[in-house]
Design a protein around this motif. Structure first.
Motif, mmCIF file in Angstrom:
data_model
loop_
_atom_site.group_PDB
_atom_site.id
_atom_site.type_symbol
_atom_site.label_atom_id
_atom_site.label_comp_id
_atom_site.label_asym_id
_atom_site.label_seq_id
_atom_site.Cartn_x
_atom_site.Cartn_y
_atom_site.Cartn_z
ATOM 1 N N VAL A 33 -20.813 -1.353 17.034
ATOM 2 C CA VAL A 33 -21.696 -2.396 16.528
ATOM 3 C C VAL A 33 -21.132 -2.937 15.225
ATOM 4 O O VAL A 33 -20.827 -2.174 14.304
ATOM 5 C CB VAL A 33 -23.117 -1.848 16.299
ATOM 6 C CG1 VAL A 33 -24.036 -2.950 15.769
ATOM 7 C CG2 VAL A 33 -23.679 -1.270 17.596
ATOM 8 N N PHE A 34 -20.977 -4.261 15.154
ATOM 9 C CA PHE A 34 -20.448 -4.912 13.964
ATOM 10 C C PHE A 34 -21.501 -5.860 13.390
ATOM 11 O O PHE A 34 -22.218 -6.523 14.133
ATOM 12 C CB PHE A 34 -19.172 -5.698 14.291
ATOM 13 C CG PHE A 34 -18.097 -4.866 14.915
ATOM 14 C CD1 PHE A 34 -17.747 -5.031 16.236
ATOM 15 C CD2 PHE A 34 -17.443 -3.902 14.164
ATOM 16 C CE1 PHE A 34 -16.753 -4.257 16.816
ATOM 17 C CE2 PHE A 34 -16.438 -3.125 14.732
ATOM 18 C CZ PHE A 34 -16.092 -3.298 16.064
ATOM 19 N N ASP A 35 -21.561 -5.948 12.076
ATOM 20 C CA ASP A 35 -22.492 -6.867 11.426
ATOM 21 C C ASP A 35 -22.069 -8.321 11.582
ATOM 22 O O ASP A 35 -22.910 -9.219 11.587
ATOM 23 C CB ASP A 35 -22.611 -6.551 9.933
ATOM 24 C CG ASP A 35 -23.303 -5.232 9.668
ATOM 25 O OD1 ASP A 35 -24.061 -4.786 10.546
ATOM 26 O OD2 ASP A 35 -23.087 -4.661 8.589
ATOM 27 N N ASP A 36 -20.759 -8.557 11.681
ATOM 28 C CA ASP A 36 -20.273 -9.927 11.743
ATOM 29 C C ASP A 36 -18.874 -9.951 12.335
ATOM 30 O O ASP A 36 -18.282 -8.914 12.642
ATOM 31 C CB ASP A 36 -20.280 -10.578 10.353
ATOM 32 C CG ASP A 36 -19.599 -9.713 9.299
ATOM 33 O OD1 ASP A 36 -18.561 -9.087 9.622
ATOM 34 O OD2 ASP A 36 -20.107 -9.638 8.169
ATOM 35 N N ASP A 37 -18.343 -11.160 12.477
ATOM 36 C CA ASP A 37 -17.025 -11.331 13.090
ATOM 37 C C ASP A 37 -15.913 -10.763 12.223
ATOM 38 O O ASP A 37 -14.880 -10.315 12.736
ATOM 39 C CB ASP A 37 -16.767 -12.816 13.354
ATOM 40 C CG ASP A 37 -15.513 -13.045 14.183
ATOM 41 O OD1 ASP A 37 -15.403 -12.432 15.265
ATOM 42 O OD2 ASP A 37 -14.646 -13.826 13.752
#
Length: 311
Positions: free
Chosen positions: A33-37
């Motif tokens: 899971v990533f917060d942003d690109d």
């Protein structure tokens, strides 16, 4: 004794729905899971190259952004590249380290493997079992090819070719992920000579330890098979019969169990009695065979399929 080939959910219930996710075969229970690109790009760059410096990340990372201000509305939005600030790169790295996706030693950023080193005392000296590092590549390839030279461990040569051709030893994405652990011998415990010095060859590494064995795991990414993996285990001929094969197998199986894998398998040439006996002595069972799977010394050889179910 050579044998033949055969993280937990990174998110939490509180993760917002707009976070980006990426599937990976090494984390069989779920997704990264990533917060942003930016976090996703940082992770993918490290995963592709194996070990990188922060300056390499800064030079190579680019983000695409929509720009609706520079063109008439009827033309629609278009994208252009934006260079993230060094502080943004640092923040992304720190976030990924805190989630145990990456490790940062100060000089190199690498993928994180949750496997603490283990020390084994044997006749040849002190051996450390640990996750592989990109700096081990040359020594690992030499050991794989050394093991393959006797002809009975036919998969080792093929595995060495695949590792050499890839840009990173560890792969956690794609159709098949792979993880590798190595056994390194402290050369200072070997009477001033390295294992490879005793065979008349140059030391395999520039430091004071050398790779003398490995545990390699490949896992498919498809959900229907993500609980399974194929493994290989190999030990340098110069240090065999000292318990290192057993130690590597137990170390790798313990990691696979913690990661949620339920079944490991290997395919072994039917003529490799030593490998078959080794696996069966560790609780592996025969599941079947494939006729004429190998050609060794111009003779066709069946492959025996063995597997073990993890607790």
């Amino acid at each position: 004794m050579p044998t033949s080939d055969a993280d937990a959910d990174a998110g939490s219930d509180a993760v917002a729905d707009d976070r980006e996710t990426t599937t990976t075969g090494v984390r069989p229970h779920g997704e990264l899971v990533f917060d942003d690109d930016l976090q996703r790009q940082v992770y993918e760059f490290v995963e592709h190259h194996g070990a990188v410096t922060e300056s390499e990340l800064i030079r190579s990372t680019r983000l695409e952004t929509d720009d609706t201000q520079s063109k008439p509305a009827r033309s629609g939005a278009y994208t252009h590249e934006v260079v993230p600030a060094p502080g943004e790169i640092r923040a992304a790295v720190e976030s990924l380290v805190s989630r145990r996706y990456l490790t940062d030693t100060g000089d190199r950023i690498r993928l994180a493997l949750s496997a603490p080193p283990r020390t084994v005392e044997c006749e040849s000296g002190t051996v450390t079992l640990r996750p592989v590092e990109e700096g081990d590549r040359r020594a690992l390839l030499e050991t794989m090819r050394s093991v393959a030279r006797d002809g009975s461990y036919v998969v080792a040569a093929s595995l060495a070719d695949r590792v050499e051709a890839d840009s990173a030893v560890v792969r956690t994405r794609g159709d098949r992920s792979r993880i590798c652990f190595v056994a390194t011998l402290d050369e200072r415990d070997n009477g001033g000579q390295t294992t490879r010095d005793n065979r008349g060859e140059a030391p395999a590494t520039d430091d004071e330890s050398t790779v003398v064995g490995w545990f390699h795991l490949e896992a498919p990414s498809h959900p229907a098979q993500s609980h399974t993996a194929s493994v290989t285990v190999g030990v340098d001929p110069a240090v065999r019969r000292q318990g290192l094969g057993s130690a590597l197998l137990e170390y790798g199986q313990a990691w696979a169990t913690e990661q949620g894998f339920r079944k490991l398998g290997q395919g072994v040439p039917a003529t490799n009695d030593g490998a078959i006996e080794f696996l069966e002595a560790h609780g592996w069972e025969r599941e079947g065979e494939r006729r004429d799977q190998y050609r060794i010394d111009e003779a066709f050889v069946d492959e025996l399929l063995l597997a073990t179910c993890l607790d």
